[in-house]
Motif scaffolding. Sequence first.
Motif, PDB file in Angstrom:
ATOM      1  N   PRO A   6      55.285 -18.903  77.008  1.00  0.00           N
ATOM      2  CA  PRO A   6      55.798 -20.258  76.753  1.00  0.00           C
ATOM      3  C   PRO A   6      54.874 -21.353  77.287  1.00  0.00           C
ATOM      4  O   PRO A   6      54.955 -22.489  76.831  1.00  0.00           O
ATOM      5  CB  PRO A   6      57.147 -20.269  77.482  1.00  0.00           C
ATOM      6  CG  PRO A   6      57.049 -19.201  78.503  1.00  0.00           C
ATOM      7  CD  PRO A   6      56.163 -18.142  77.900  1.00  0.00           C
ATOM      8  N   GLY A   7      53.999 -21.019  78.230  1.00  0.00           N
ATOM      9  CA  GLY A   7      53.050 -22.013  78.746  1.00  0.00           C
ATOM     10  C   GLY A   7      52.075 -22.470  77.667  1.00  0.00           C
ATOM     11  O   GLY A   7      51.480 -23.537  77.774  1.00  0.00           O
ATOM     12  N   HIS A   8      51.936 -21.660  76.619  1.00  0.00           N
ATOM     13  CA  HIS A   8      50.962 -22.009  75.576  1.00  0.00           C
ATOM     14  C   HIS A   8      51.625 -22.451  74.275  1.00  0.00           C
ATOM     15  O   HIS A   8      51.009 -22.443  73.215  1.00  0.00           O
ATOM     16  CB  HIS A   8      49.972 -20.853  75.391  1.00  0.00           C
ATOM     17  CG  HIS A   8      49.287 -20.545  76.678  1.00  0.00           C
ATOM     18  ND1 HIS A   8      48.405 -21.423  77.268  1.00  0.00           N
ATOM     19  CD2 HIS A   8      49.452 -19.521  77.546  1.00  0.00           C
ATOM     20  CE1 HIS A   8      48.029 -20.928  78.434  1.00  0.00           C
ATOM     21  NE2 HIS A   8      48.650 -19.777  78.632  1.00  0.00           N
ATOM     22  N   GLN A   9      52.895 -22.874  74.356  1.00  0.00           N
ATOM     23  CA  GLN A   9      53.514 -23.553  73.214  1.00  0.00           C
ATOM     24  C   GLN A   9      52.910 -24.954  73.148  1.00  0.00           C
ATOM     25  O   GLN A   9      52.651 -25.589  74.175  1.00  0.00           O
ATOM     26  CB  GLN A   9      55.035 -23.645  73.391  1.00  0.00           C
ATOM     27  CG  GLN A   9      55.461 -24.406  74.641  1.00  0.00           C
ATOM     28  CD  GLN A   9      56.961 -24.432  74.820  1.00  0.00           C
ATOM     29  OE1 GLN A   9      57.673 -24.876  73.945  1.00  0.00           O
ATOM     30  NE2 GLN A   9      57.437 -23.943  75.958  1.00  0.00           N
ATOM     31  N   LYS A  59      42.234 -30.791  74.942  1.00  0.00           N
ATOM     32  CA  LYS A  59      41.973 -29.354  74.899  1.00  0.00           C
ATOM     33  C   LYS A  59      42.142 -28.813  76.316  1.00  0.00           C
ATOM     34  O   LYS A  59      41.672 -29.415  77.278  1.00  0.00           O
ATOM     35  CB  LYS A  59      40.549 -29.106  74.393  1.00  0.00           C
ATOM     36  CG  LYS A  59      40.261 -27.631  74.235  1.00  0.00           C
ATOM     37  CD  LYS A  59      38.926 -27.408  73.538  1.00  0.00           C
ATOM     38  CE  LYS A  59      38.597 -25.923  73.604  1.00  0.00           C
ATOM     39  NZ  LYS A  59      37.368 -25.592  72.922  1.00  0.00           N
ATOM     40  N   TRP A  60      42.829 -27.659  76.413  1.00  0.00           N
ATOM     41  CA  TRP A  60      43.097 -27.078  77.731  1.00  0.00           C
ATOM     42  C   TRP A  60      42.154 -25.886  77.923  1.00  0.00           C
ATOM     43  O   TRP A  60      42.350 -24.822  77.320  1.00  0.00           O
ATOM     44  CB  TRP A  60      44.566 -26.661  77.792  1.00  0.00           C
ATOM     45  CG  TRP A  60      45.037 -26.130  79.112  1.00  0.00           C
ATOM     46  CD1 TRP A  60      45.626 -24.916  79.327  1.00  0.00           C
ATOM     47  CD2 TRP A  60      44.983 -26.781  80.381  1.00  0.00           C
ATOM     48  NE1 TRP A  60      45.944 -24.787  80.659  1.00  0.00           N
ATOM     49  CE2 TRP A  60      45.546 -25.908  81.331  1.00  0.00           C
ATOM     50  CE3 TRP A  60      44.485 -28.027  80.815  1.00  0.00           C
ATOM     51  CZ2 TRP A  60      45.643 -26.231  82.681  1.00  0.00           C
ATOM     52  CZ3 TRP A  60      44.583 -28.346  82.160  1.00  0.00           C
ATOM     53  CH2 TRP A  60      45.157 -27.467  83.078  1.00  0.00           C
ATOM     54  N   PRO A  61      41.105 -26.040  78.763  1.00  0.00           N
ATOM     55  CA  PRO A  61      40.075 -24.992  78.837  1.00  0.00           C
ATOM     56  C   PRO A  61      40.591 -23.573  79.138  1.00  0.00           C
ATOM     57  O   PRO A  61      40.077 -22.627  78.549  1.00  0.00           O
ATOM     58  CB  PRO A  61      39.132 -25.497  79.939  1.00  0.00           C
ATOM     59  CG  PRO A  61      39.351 -26.971  79.972  1.00  0.00           C
ATOM     60  CD  PRO A  61      40.795 -27.187  79.620  1.00  0.00           C
ATOM     61  N   PRO A  62      41.593 -23.370  80.019  1.00  0.00           N
ATOM     62  CA  PRO A  62      41.970 -21.975  80.302  1.00  0.00           C
ATOM     63  C   PRO A  62      42.365 -21.170  79.061  1.00  0.00           C
ATOM     64  O   PRO A  62      42.140 -19.970  79.009  1.00  0.00           O
ATOM     65  CB  PRO A  62      43.163 -22.112  81.262  1.00  0.00           C
ATOM     66  CG  PRO A  62      42.951 -23.424  81.939  1.00  0.00           C
ATOM     67  CD  PRO A  62      42.342 -24.308  80.883  1.00  0.00           C
ATOM     68  N   CYS A  63      42.957 -21.808  78.040  1.00  0.00           N
ATOM     69  CA  CYS A  63      43.349 -21.042  76.838  1.00  0.00           C
ATOM     70  C   CYS A  63      42.607 -21.524  75.593  1.00  0.00           C
ATOM     71  O   CYS A  63      42.614 -20.855  74.567  1.00  0.00           O
ATOM     72  CB  CYS A  63      44.852 -21.130  76.611  1.00  0.00           C
ATOM     73  SG  CYS A  63      45.417 -22.791  76.212  1.00  0.00           S
ATOM     74  N   GLY A  64      41.987 -22.689  75.653  1.00  0.00           N
ATOM     75  CA  GLY A  64      41.242 -23.221  74.504  1.00  0.00           C
ATOM     76  C   GLY A  64      42.109 -23.965  73.497  1.00  0.00           C
ATOM     77  O   GLY A  64      41.617 -24.476  72.501  1.00  0.00           O
ATOM     78  N   GLN A  65      43.414 -24.046  73.755  1.00  0.00           N
ATOM     79  CA  GLN A  65      44.313 -24.739  72.819  1.00  0.00           C
ATOM     80  C   GLN A  65      44.408 -26.227  73.174  1.00  0.00           C
ATOM     81  O   GLN A  65      43.964 -26.650  74.231  1.00  0.00           O
ATOM     82  CB  GLN A  65      45.708 -24.112  72.886  1.00  0.00           C
ATOM     83  CG  GLN A  65      45.725 -22.673  72.432  1.00  0.00           C
ATOM     84  CD  GLN A  65      47.143 -22.121  72.291  1.00  0.00           C
ATOM     85  OE1 GLN A  65      47.347 -21.179  71.572  1.00  0.00           O
ATOM     86  NE2 GLN A  65      48.111 -22.688  72.977  1.00  0.00           N
ATOM     87  N   VAL A  66      45.033 -26.953  72.284  1.00  0.00           N
ATOM     88  CA  VAL A  66      45.191 -28.394  72.500  1.00  0.00           C
ATOM     89  C   VAL A  66      46.663 -28.718  72.787  1.00  0.00           C
ATOM     90  O   VAL A  66      47.543 -28.341  72.023  1.00  0.00           O
ATOM     91  CB  VAL A  66      44.703 -29.186  71.256  1.00  0.00           C
ATOM     92  CG1 VAL A  66      45.056 -30.665  71.378  1.00  0.00           C
ATOM     93  CG2 VAL A  66      43.201 -29.021  71.091  1.00  0.00           C
ATOM     94  N   GLY A  67      46.880 -29.386  73.914  1.00  0.00           N
ATOM     95  CA  GLY A  67      48.211 -29.938  74.203  1.00  0.00           C
ATOM     96  C   GLY A  67      49.303 -28.929  74.484  1.00  0.00           C
ATOM     97  O   GLY A  67      50.480 -29.191  74.241  1.00  0.00           O
ATOM     98  N   CYS A  68      48.950 -27.752  75.036  1.00  0.00           N
ATOM     99  CA  CYS A  68      50.013 -26.783  75.329  1.00  0.00           C
ATOM    100  C   CYS A  68      50.771 -27.194  76.600  1.00  0.00           C
ATOM    101  O   CYS A  68      50.303 -28.020  77.384  1.00  0.00           O
ATOM    102  CB  CYS A  68      49.462 -25.369  75.447  1.00  0.00           C
ATOM    103  SG  CYS A  68      48.330 -25.123  76.803  1.00  0.00           S
ATOM    104  N   LEU A  69      51.946 -26.608  76.774  1.00  0.00           N
ATOM    105  CA  LEU A  69      52.812 -26.989  77.900  1.00  0.00           C
ATOM    106  C   LEU A  69      52.086 -26.865  79.235  1.00  0.00           C
ATOM    107  O   LEU A  69      52.223 -27.725  80.109  1.00  0.00           O
ATOM    108  CB  LEU A  69      54.088 -26.119  77.883  1.00  0.00           C
ATOM    109  CG  LEU A  69      55.131 -26.413  78.967  1.00  0.00           C
ATOM    110  CD1 LEU A  69      55.648 -27.843  78.878  1.00  0.00           C
ATOM    111  CD2 LEU A  69      56.303 -25.428  78.874  1.00  0.00           C
TER     112      LEU A  69
END
Length: 278
Positions: free
Chosen positions: A152-155, A163-173
């Motif tokens: 759920p942290g990466h929803q 961009k969130w470097p630990p997962c590479g996604q944009v705007g995750c929780l």
Amino acid sequence: MYILLDIGGTSTRVASSKNLKTIAKIEKFPTEKNFTPGIEKVHMSIKKIAQDNKITAIVLGIAGIHDKKAGKILASPNLHSWVNKPIVANLKKTYHCPVFLENDTDLGGLGEAVFGAGKKYTIVGYYAIGTGLGGVRIVNKRIDISSQGFEPGHQIIKPDGKKWPPCGQVGCLESLVSGTAFYKNYGIQPENCKNKKIWNDFSKYLAQGIINALVLWSPDIFIIGGGFSERSRLFLNQTKEYVKKNLLVFKSLPIIKSKLGDKAGLYGGLHFLKTRKI
Ligand SMILES: [Zn+2]
């Protein structure tokens, strides 16, 4: 004797249990970011706790996405050096006993559902907010089945966010609600922050993440654990208000902080071993 290990992004806890009813000794130390010194510290701590007792089984809760068959972590945003290392094989070789690898947040949620804030409830939703943000759904005192685990942290909460470097996604929780994000976004560590506007902002995003979990998981209770739960008076009431104001399709349900605090993962490990045939 059984050994319970909980390796989180910030702290590692090692404990023993003689009968899987109670936890005897607990050792806590900062998690080593590098695998080799990290696993060495774990061995030292196990030896200190177990002394000459025979070890019957070990359960290891660690952050990340796992390959349980291979006994390895496939990805872990906060423990890069531990990825793809033969963690389970290493422990099995030393202690000659079954070793179970589980996600640390899954065990934390299980601990709360069995011994803590969720013990009277059938379906428990759980978020652990610490270095990162993890979560799990527990049904009938078991970690709910899933294809790839719960993340759920990466929803995505803010598609036009950073961009969130630990997962590479944009705007995750996790890029909005976690220890790492807090410092990055507000320039202050959460333990030093008394700014109401910051905590209000934090509460709004957390509420959004909880609403999404509520409509998808439909739990009887929602529990907030991890290091942030110790500061829940700074954000929990506002978070509940936002959930109440914005989630109109469900009747309200309890949203409360963890009862077991940083021991939740160890208690989850205890129950996990009890339900396995060893
Ligand atoms: Zn993410």
